[in-house]
Scaffold this motif. Sequence first.
Motif, PDB file in Angstrom:
ATOM      1  N   SER A 267       0.814  -1.222   0.000  1.00 44.61           N
ATOM      2  CA  SER A 267       0.000   0.000   0.000  1.00 44.61           C
ATOM      3  C   SER A 267       0.848   1.273   0.000  1.00 44.61           C
ATOM      4  O   SER A 267       0.678   2.163   0.843  1.00 44.61           O
ATOM      5  CB  SER A 267      -0.956   0.012   1.199  1.00 44.61           C
ATOM      6  N   PRO A 268       1.775   1.398  -0.962  1.00 45.43           N
ATOM      7  CA  PRO A 268       2.632   2.593  -0.994  1.00 45.43           C
ATOM      8  C   PRO A 268       1.870   3.834  -1.437  1.00 45.43           C
ATOM      9  O   PRO A 268       0.837   3.748  -2.088  1.00 45.43           O
ATOM     10  CB  PRO A 268       3.709   2.224  -2.018  1.00 45.43           C
ATOM     11  N   SER A 269       2.410   4.988  -1.090  1.00 50.71           N
ATOM     12  CA  SER A 269       1.784   6.254  -1.483  1.00 50.71           C
ATOM     13  C   SER A 269       2.217   6.626  -2.896  1.00 50.71           C
ATOM     14  O   SER A 269       3.215   6.125  -3.414  1.00 50.71           O
ATOM     15  CB  SER A 269       2.186   7.368  -0.509  1.00 50.71           C
ATOM     16  N   ALA A 270       1.450   7.503  -3.513  1.00 46.11           N
ATOM     17  CA  ALA A 270       1.750   7.959  -4.868  1.00 46.11           C
ATOM     18  C   ALA A 270       1.055   9.286  -5.094  1.00 46.11           C
ATOM     19  O   ALA A 270       0.122   9.658  -4.378  1.00 46.11           O
ATOM     20  CB  ALA A 270       1.278   6.937  -5.898  1.00 46.11           C
ATOM     21  N   SER A 271       1.519  10.008  -6.104  1.00 43.61           N
ATOM     22  CA  SER A 271       0.872  11.266  -6.462  1.00 43.61           C
ATOM     23  C   SER A 271      -0.506  10.979  -7.054  1.00 43.61           C
ATOM     24  O   SER A 271      -0.750   9.882  -7.582  1.00 43.61           O
ATOM     25  CB  SER A 271       1.723  12.029  -7.484  1.00 43.61           C
ATOM     26  N   ALA A 272      -1.399  11.945  -6.985  1.00 46.63           N
ATOM     27  CA  ALA A 272      -2.744  11.765  -7.510  1.00 46.63           C
ATOM     28  C   ALA A 272      -2.693  11.493  -9.011  1.00 46.63           C
ATOM     29  O   ALA A 272      -1.846  12.028  -9.728  1.00 46.63           O
ATOM     30  CB  ALA A 272      -3.591  12.999  -7.225  1.00 46.63           C
ATOM     31  N   SER A 273      -3.609  10.634  -9.477  1.00 48.02           N
ATOM     32  CA  SER A 273      -3.659  10.316 -10.898  1.00 48.02           C
ATOM     33  C   SER A 273      -4.407  11.396 -11.661  1.00 48.02           C
ATOM     34  O   SER A 273      -5.065  12.262 -11.075  1.00 48.02           O
ATOM     35  CB  SER A 273      -4.363   8.971 -11.116  1.00 48.02           C
ATOM     36  N   ALA A 274      -4.315  11.325 -12.989  1.00 48.00           N
ATOM     37  CA  ALA A 274      -4.973  12.319 -13.840  1.00 48.00           C
ATOM     38  C   ALA A 274      -6.333  11.850 -14.339  1.00 48.00           C
ATOM     39  O   ALA A 274      -6.939  12.504 -15.178  1.00 48.00           O
ATOM     40  CB  ALA A 274      -4.072  12.639 -15.036  1.00 48.00           C
ATOM     41  N   PHE A 275      -6.844  10.731 -13.804  1.00 45.85           N
ATOM     42  CA  PHE A 275      -8.102  10.175 -14.305  1.00 45.85           C
ATOM     43  C   PHE A 275      -9.292  10.938 -13.734  1.00 45.85           C
ATOM     44  O   PHE A 275      -9.436  11.071 -12.516  1.00 45.85           O
ATOM     45  CB  PHE A 275      -8.207   8.694 -13.944  1.00 45.85           C
ATOM     46  N   ARG A 276     -10.155  11.409 -14.619  1.00 45.54           N
ATOM     47  CA  ARG A 276     -11.312  12.202 -14.212  1.00 45.54           C
ATOM     48  C   ARG A 276     -12.375  11.376 -13.510  1.00 45.54           C
ATOM     49  O   ARG A 276     -13.197  11.923 -12.764  1.00 45.54           O
ATOM     50  CB  ARG A 276     -11.933  12.899 -15.434  1.00 45.54           C
ATOM     51  N   ASP A 277     -12.393  10.056 -13.751  1.00 41.44           N
ATOM     52  CA  ASP A 277     -13.420   9.213 -13.146  1.00 41.44           C
ATOM     53  C   ASP A 277     -12.939   8.526 -11.869  1.00 41.44           C
ATOM     54  O   ASP A 277     -13.561   7.584 -11.396  1.00 41.44           O
ATOM     55  CB  ASP A 277     -13.916   8.167 -14.150  1.00 41.44           C
TER      56      ASP A 277
ATOM     57  N   ILE B 298       1.766   0.145 -14.170  1.00 43.63           N
ATOM     58  CA  ILE B 298       1.083  -1.137 -14.055  1.00 43.63           C
ATOM     59  C   ILE B 298      -0.274  -1.098 -14.740  1.00 43.63           C
ATOM     60  O   ILE B 298      -0.712  -2.079 -15.346  1.00 43.63           O
ATOM     61  CB  ILE B 298       0.949  -1.529 -12.570  1.00 43.63           C
ATOM     62  N   ILE B 299      -0.930   0.034 -14.651  1.00 40.30           N
ATOM     63  CA  ILE B 299      -2.222   0.207 -15.322  1.00 40.30           C
ATOM     64  C   ILE B 299      -2.170   1.435 -16.210  1.00 40.30           C
ATOM     65  O   ILE B 299      -1.386   2.362 -15.961  1.00 40.30           O
ATOM     66  CB  ILE B 299      -3.401   0.295 -14.317  1.00 40.30           C
ATOM     67  N   LYS B 300      -2.983   1.410 -17.237  1.00 37.42           N
ATOM     68  CA  LYS B 300      -3.153   2.559 -18.112  1.00 37.42           C
ATOM     69  C   LYS B 300      -4.643   2.837 -18.204  1.00 37.42           C
ATOM     70  O   LYS B 300      -5.467   1.973 -17.926  1.00 37.42           O
ATOM     71  CB  LYS B 300      -2.581   2.270 -19.496  1.00 37.42           C
ATOM     72  N   GLY B 301      -4.998   4.024 -18.591  1.00 34.82           N
ATOM     73  CA  GLY B 301      -6.403   4.347 -18.715  1.00 34.82           C
ATOM     74  C   GLY B 301      -7.010   3.846 -20.006  1.00 34.82           C
ATOM     75  O   GLY B 301      -6.305   3.507 -20.958  1.00 34.82           O
ATOM     76  N   ILE B 302      -8.329   3.775 -20.024  1.00 35.94           N
ATOM     77  CA  ILE B 302      -9.040   3.486 -21.263  1.00 35.94           C
ATOM     78  C   ILE B 302      -8.767   4.615 -22.258  1.00 35.94           C
ATOM     79  O   ILE B 302      -8.651   4.394 -23.464  1.00 35.94           O
ATOM     80  CB  ILE B 302     -10.535   3.332 -20.978  1.00 35.94           C
ATOM     81  N   THR B 303      -8.667   5.827 -21.712  1.00 37.90           N
ATOM     82  CA  THR B 303      -8.177   7.001 -22.441  1.00 37.90           C
ATOM     83  C   THR B 303      -7.182   7.674 -21.496  1.00 37.90           C
ATOM     84  O   THR B 303      -7.048   7.270 -20.334  1.00 37.90           O
ATOM     85  CB  THR B 303      -9.317   7.978 -22.797  1.00 37.90           C
ATOM     86  N   PRO B 304      -6.482   8.715 -21.934  1.00 32.06           N
ATOM     87  CA  PRO B 304      -5.547   9.380 -21.023  1.00 32.06           C
ATOM     88  C   PRO B 304      -6.182   9.927 -19.754  1.00 32.06           C
ATOM     89  O   PRO B 304      -5.491  10.133 -18.756  1.00 32.06           O
ATOM     90  CB  PRO B 304      -4.975  10.511 -21.894  1.00 32.06           C
ATOM     91  N   THR B 305      -7.495  10.165 -19.778  1.00 30.64           N
ATOM     92  CA  THR B 305      -8.144  10.752 -18.606  1.00 30.64           C
ATOM     93  C   THR B 305      -9.248   9.880 -18.005  1.00 30.64           C
ATOM     94  O   THR B 305      -9.863  10.265 -17.020  1.00 30.64           O
ATOM     95  CB  THR B 305      -8.745  12.125 -18.955  1.00 30.64           C
ATOM     96  N   ILE B 306      -9.515   8.716 -18.579  1.00 33.01           N
ATOM     97  CA  ILE B 306     -10.567   7.826 -18.087  1.00 33.01           C
ATOM     98  C   ILE B 306      -9.949   6.486 -17.702  1.00 33.01           C
ATOM     99  O   ILE B 306      -9.323   5.827 -18.534  1.00 33.01           O
ATOM    100  CB  ILE B 306     -11.666   7.615 -19.146  1.00 33.01           C
ATOM    101  N   PHE B 307     -10.148   6.082 -16.455  1.00 32.84           N
ATOM    102  CA  PHE B 307      -9.612   4.809 -15.983  1.00 32.84           C
ATOM    103  C   PHE B 307     -10.589   3.649 -16.175  1.00 32.84           C
ATOM    104  O   PHE B 307     -10.200   2.535 -16.505  1.00 32.84           O
ATOM    105  CB  PHE B 307      -9.216   4.913 -14.508  1.00 32.84           C
ATOM    106  N   GLY B 308     -11.888   3.901 -15.936  1.00 30.47           N
ATOM    107  CA  GLY B 308     -12.870   2.829 -16.046  1.00 30.47           C
ATOM    108  C   GLY B 308     -12.812   1.863 -14.888  1.00 30.47           C
ATOM    109  O   GLY B 308     -12.662   0.650 -15.088  1.00 30.47           O
TER     110      GLY B 308
END
Length: 216
Positions: free
Chosen positions: A148-158, A177-187
């Motif tokens: 459960s490491p910390s990380a900067s906030a993601s850019a995903f709007r959802d 490790i993961i990529k979005g469905i689009t640059p701003t949508i994770f799903g």
Amino acid sequence: MKKLISLLLTGLMCANLTAPALAAEDTADTAAPGQTAITFTDMPSSPEFVESITWAVENGITTGMYDGQFWPDYTCNISQILTFIWRMSGSPEPAGENPFRDVPNGKWYAAAAVWAHDKGIVSGDTLHPDAPCTRAMTVTYLWRLAGSPSASASAFRDVKSTDDYAAAVAWGAENGIIKGITPTIFGPYNTCTRAHIVTFLYRYSASILAEVPAET
């Protein structure tokens, strides 16, 4: 926790609507990995999927399904992903007792489920093993496995900062490790296929396990 429960209930509804019976996994993909058949008749065209599936077979994480097929588009359920993660971790013997009311002792995924509970990857006394695994669940499992490491906030709007899986998604994106469905949508509520799951595990192995020094 409420968000994860919501994810699980969503997965259960998706299972009833879209996922076929999962009995094949009980006998085919859970056999002891003694035969490495990397070329499947239904191998996907994506080079990354091919590389990930090949890695998974070579490392005994999966052996494929029936008749030389991998079933890359088949929805992966919770019992399957926990088994894959367990195998990636060396198939260790669980230390604790089985806490799950819906996981019979001796079931093919029981050791993986109990071990996952020991590690804090899953919790509670009900696993819902046949429920489809969502993208948010998958990255959360791997995030917990990593400590459960910390990380900067993601850019995903959802993905809101208040979502239970927000830290896991941010960490997964930051480490590739993961990529979005689009640059701003994770799903986060989208369910994962078998090809997706082994790809996430492959990226985890390359990014996270590669950073862990070998025991001397």
